[in-house]
Design a protein around this motif. Structure first.
Motif, PDB file in Angstrom:
ATOM      1  N   LEU A 186      11.731 -27.781 -27.136  1.00 11.53           N
ATOM      2  CA  LEU A 186      12.116 -28.739 -25.295  1.00 11.53           C
ATOM      3  C   LEU A 186      11.268 -27.603 -24.062  1.00 11.53           C
ATOM      4  O   LEU A 186      11.434 -27.640 -23.353  1.00 11.53           O
ATOM      5  N   SER A 187      11.725 -25.843 -24.389  1.00  8.15           N
ATOM      6  CA  SER A 187      11.264 -25.258 -23.855  1.00  8.15           C
ATOM      7  C   SER A 187       9.245 -24.795 -23.177  1.00  8.15           C
ATOM      8  O   SER A 187       9.003 -25.211 -22.139  1.00  8.15           O
ATOM      9  N   ALA A 188       8.816 -25.696 -24.291  1.00 10.19           N
ATOM     10  CA  ALA A 188       7.614 -26.071 -24.089  1.00 10.19           C
ATOM     11  C   ALA A 188       7.063 -27.146 -23.313  1.00 10.19           C
ATOM     12  O   ALA A 188       6.242 -27.105 -22.481  1.00 10.19           O
ATOM     13  N   ASP A 189       7.181 -28.033 -22.827  1.00  8.24           N
ATOM     14  CA  ASP A 189       7.903 -29.196 -22.676  1.00  8.24           C
ATOM     15  C   ASP A 189       7.601 -29.635 -21.757  1.00  8.24           C
ATOM     16  O   ASP A 189       6.589 -29.775 -20.383  1.00  8.24           O
ATOM     17  N   HIS A 190       9.012 -28.304 -21.589  1.00  5.50           N
ATOM     18  CA  HIS A 190       8.844 -28.184 -19.701  1.00  5.50           C
ATOM     19  C   HIS A 190       7.542 -27.285 -19.223  1.00  5.50           C
ATOM     20  O   HIS A 190       7.014 -27.682 -17.721  1.00  5.50           O
ATOM     21  N   TRP A 191       7.320 -25.852 -19.577  1.00  6.69           N
ATOM     22  CA  TRP A 191       5.944 -25.576 -19.000  1.00  6.69           C
ATOM     23  C   TRP A 191       4.686 -26.769 -19.083  1.00  6.69           C
ATOM     24  O   TRP A 191       3.800 -26.676 -18.068  1.00  6.69           O
ATOM     25  N   LEU A 192       4.450 -27.286 -19.818  1.00  9.45           N
ATOM     26  CA  LEU A 192       3.202 -27.766 -19.462  1.00  9.45           C
ATOM     27  C   LEU A 192       3.558 -29.425 -19.122  1.00  9.45           C
ATOM     28  O   LEU A 192       2.586 -29.596 -18.242  1.00  9.45           O
ATOM     29  N   LYS A 193       4.732 -29.290 -18.617  1.00 10.47           N
ATOM     30  CA  LYS A 193       4.952 -30.779 -17.663  1.00 10.47           C
ATOM     31  C   LYS A 193       5.098 -30.304 -15.998  1.00 10.47           C
ATOM     32  O   LYS A 193       4.429 -30.275 -14.929  1.00 10.47           O
ATOM     33  N   LYS A 194       5.213 -28.393 -15.627  1.00 11.61           N
ATOM     34  CA  LYS A 194       4.659 -28.035 -14.657  1.00 11.61           C
ATOM     35  C   LYS A 194       3.589 -27.899 -14.494  1.00 11.61           C
ATOM     36  O   LYS A 194       3.102 -28.058 -13.246  1.00 11.61           O
ATOM     37  N   ALA A 195       3.037 -27.879 -15.777  1.00 12.00           N
ATOM     38  CA  ALA A 195       1.077 -27.686 -15.518  1.00 12.00           C
ATOM     39  C   ALA A 195       0.765 -29.094 -14.977  1.00 12.00           C
ATOM     40  O   ALA A 195       0.191 -29.132 -14.094  1.00 12.00           O
ATOM     41  N   HIS A 196       0.888 -30.317 -15.453  1.00 12.38           N
ATOM     42  CA  HIS A 196       0.545 -30.975 -15.584  1.00 12.38           C
ATOM     43  C   HIS A 196       1.329 -31.401 -13.478  1.00 12.38           C
ATOM     44  O   HIS A 196       0.737 -31.902 -12.898  1.00 12.38           O
ATOM     45  N   GLN A 197       3.060 -30.845 -13.239  1.00 14.81           N
ATOM     46  CA  GLN A 197       2.562 -31.364 -11.541  1.00 14.81           C
ATOM     47  C   GLN A 197       1.516 -30.662 -11.065  1.00 14.81           C
ATOM     48  O   GLN A 197       1.788 -30.888  -9.892  1.00 14.81           O
ATOM     49  N   GLU A 198       1.266 -29.758 -11.622  1.00 14.68           N
ATOM     50  CA  GLU A 198       0.172 -28.656 -10.498  1.00 14.68           C
ATOM     51  C   GLU A 198      -1.001 -29.050 -10.607  1.00 14.68           C
ATOM     52  O   GLU A 198      -2.003 -29.465  -9.566  1.00 14.68           O
ATOM     53  N   GLN A 199      -1.233 -29.381 -11.539  1.00 13.80           N
ATOM     54  CA  GLN A 199      -3.055 -30.138 -11.364  1.00 13.80           C
ATOM     55  C   GLN A 199      -2.422 -31.451 -10.700  1.00 13.80           C
ATOM     56  O   GLN A 199      -3.564 -32.035 -10.036  1.00 13.80           O
ATOM     57  N   ASN A 200      -1.401 -32.146 -11.053  1.00 15.98           N
ATOM     58  CA  ASN A 200      -1.730 -33.470  -9.909  1.00 15.98           C
ATOM     59  C   ASN A 200      -1.922 -33.083  -8.082  1.00 15.98           C
ATOM     60  O   ASN A 200      -2.496 -33.735  -7.629  1.00 15.98           O
ATOM     61  N   LYS A 201      -1.124 -32.070  -7.956  1.00 16.37           N
ATOM     62  CA  LYS A 201      -1.067 -31.958  -7.210  1.00 16.37           C
ATOM     63  C   LYS A 201      -2.174 -31.439  -6.753  1.00 16.37           C
ATOM     64  O   LYS A 201      -3.270 -31.233  -5.343  1.00 16.37           O
ATOM     65  N   VAL A 202      -3.651 -30.548  -7.478  1.00 16.82           N
ATOM     66  CA  VAL A 202      -4.914 -30.488  -7.093  1.00 16.82           C
ATOM     67  C   VAL A 202      -5.438 -31.933  -7.221  1.00 16.82           C
ATOM     68  O   VAL A 202      -6.393 -32.133  -6.232  1.00 16.82           O
ATOM     69  N   ILE A 203      -5.131 -32.503  -8.559  1.00 19.91           N
ATOM     70  CA  ILE A 203      -6.366 -34.145  -8.259  1.00 19.91           C
ATOM     71  C   ILE A 203      -6.296 -34.996  -6.755  1.00 19.91           C
ATOM     72  O   ILE A 203      -6.760 -35.551  -6.667  1.00 19.91           O
ATOM     73  N   ASP A 241      -8.970 -20.760  -2.183  1.00 28.85           N
ATOM     74  CA  ASP A 241      -7.340 -20.301  -2.433  1.00 28.85           C
ATOM     75  C   ASP A 241      -6.830 -20.579  -2.741  1.00 28.85           C
ATOM     76  O   ASP A 241      -5.527 -20.362  -4.573  1.00 28.85           O
ATOM     77  N   GLU A 242      -6.124 -21.785  -2.445  1.00 28.56           N
ATOM     78  CA  GLU A 242      -5.496 -22.484  -3.410  1.00 28.56           C
ATOM     79  C   GLU A 242      -5.315 -23.599  -4.111  1.00 28.56           C
ATOM     80  O   GLU A 242      -4.237 -23.235  -5.312  1.00 28.56           O
ATOM     81  N   LEU A 243      -6.275 -23.643  -4.346  1.00 28.05           N
ATOM     82  CA  LEU A 243      -6.953 -23.848  -5.711  1.00 28.05           C
ATOM     83  C   LEU A 243      -7.173 -23.223  -6.626  1.00 28.05           C
ATOM     84  O   LEU A 243      -7.451 -23.270  -7.710  1.00 28.05           O
ATOM     85  N   ASN A 244      -7.262 -22.270  -6.339  1.00 28.13           N
ATOM     86  CA  ASN A 244      -7.316 -21.045  -7.602  1.00 28.13           C
ATOM     87  C   ASN A 244      -6.196 -20.623  -7.581  1.00 28.13           C
ATOM     88  O   ASN A 244      -5.565 -20.157  -8.842  1.00 28.13           O
ATOM     89  N   GLU A 245      -5.124 -20.988  -6.313  1.00 28.96           N
ATOM     90  CA  GLU A 245      -3.607 -20.931  -7.141  1.00 28.96           C
ATOM     91  C   GLU A 245      -3.494 -21.094  -7.959  1.00 28.96           C
ATOM     92  O   GLU A 245      -2.559 -20.717  -9.206  1.00 28.96           O
ATOM     93  N   SER A 246      -2.943 -22.903  -7.362  1.00 30.87           N
ATOM     94  CA  SER A 246      -2.596 -23.437  -8.772  1.00 30.87           C
ATOM     95  C   SER A 246      -4.034 -23.425  -9.814  1.00 30.87           C
ATOM     96  O   SER A 246      -2.982 -23.410 -10.679  1.00 30.87           O
ATOM     97  N   SER A 247      -4.510 -23.146 -10.250  1.00 32.96           N
ATOM     98  CA  SER A 247      -5.384 -22.716 -11.362  1.00 32.96           C
ATOM     99  C   SER A 247      -5.060 -21.733 -12.407  1.00 32.96           C
ATOM    100  O   SER A 247      -4.571 -22.294 -13.277  1.00 32.96           O
ATOM    101  N   MET A 248      -4.659 -20.923 -11.108  1.00 31.29           N
ATOM    102  CA  MET A 248      -3.943 -19.949 -12.371  1.00 31.29           C
ATOM    103  C   MET A 248      -2.480 -20.303 -12.568  1.00 31.29           C
ATOM    104  O   MET A 248      -2.094 -19.813 -13.712  1.00 31.29           O
ATOM    105  N   LYS A 249      -1.725 -20.574 -11.900  1.00 35.47           N
ATOM    106  CA  LYS A 249      -0.322 -21.870 -12.365  1.00 35.47           C
ATOM    107  C   LYS A 249      -0.305 -22.386 -13.744  1.00 35.47           C
ATOM    108  O   LYS A 249       0.473 -22.388 -14.611  1.00 35.47           O
ATOM    109  N   ILE A 250      -1.594 -23.071 -13.433  1.00 31.25           N
ATOM    110  CA  ILE A 250      -1.911 -23.995 -14.503  1.00 31.25           C
ATOM    111  C   ILE A 250      -2.267 -23.473 -15.915  1.00 31.25           C
ATOM    112  O   ILE A 250      -1.708 -23.496 -17.287  1.00 31.25           O
ATOM    113  N   LEU A 251      -2.742 -22.610 -15.621  1.00 28.79           N
ATOM    114  CA  LEU A 251      -2.987 -21.847 -17.322  1.00 28.79           C
ATOM    115  C   LEU A 251      -1.495 -20.468 -17.474  1.00 28.79           C
ATOM    116  O   LEU A 251      -1.845 -20.768 -18.959  1.00 28.79           O
TER     117      LEU A 251
END
Length: 103
Positions: free
Chosen positions: A46-63, A4-14
């Motif tokens: 800058l806004s796109a950079d912000h969202w990509l950074k958040k996606a990477h942070q979420e991916q790093n939690k999973v990794i 469930d946590e993995l799916n939640e993180s995956s959806m955040k990345i998406l």
């Protein structure tokens, strides 16, 4: 990390990657107008950079939990979406100076 946590993180990345891609597409839309606003384009980048950074942070939690994860098609899709959005970002950032030098 459970499934469930993995799916939640995956959806955040998406979601975060999708927001970034929408902003980057908006930059291209602005460039297709007669008088694109450089400041607005800069703000969207800058806004796109912000969202990509958040996606990477979420991916790093999973990794960080890779030892305990099971394979997830959803997470694979999320990573693919993130990488594709980064490719779009790379190309848009390279295209902007070319565009403004020609116009």
């Amino acid at each position: 990390m459970n499934l469930d946590e993995l799916n939640e993180s995956s959806m955040k990345i998406l979601t975060y990657s999708g927001k970034a891609k929408k902003l980057l597409t908006g930059v291209l839309d602005k460039l297709s107008t007669n008088h694109p606003d450089k400041e607005s384009i800069h703000d969207q980048l800058l806004s796109a950079d912000h969202w990509l950074k958040k996606a990477h942070q979420e991916q790093n939690k999973v990794i960080a939990n890779v030892e305990t994860l099971q394979y997830s098609v959803l997470f694979t899709h999320a990573q693919d979406t993130l990488m594709n959005t980064e490719t779009v970002q790379f190309l848009v950032r390279r295209f902007i100076p070319i565009y403004f030098n020609k116009h």
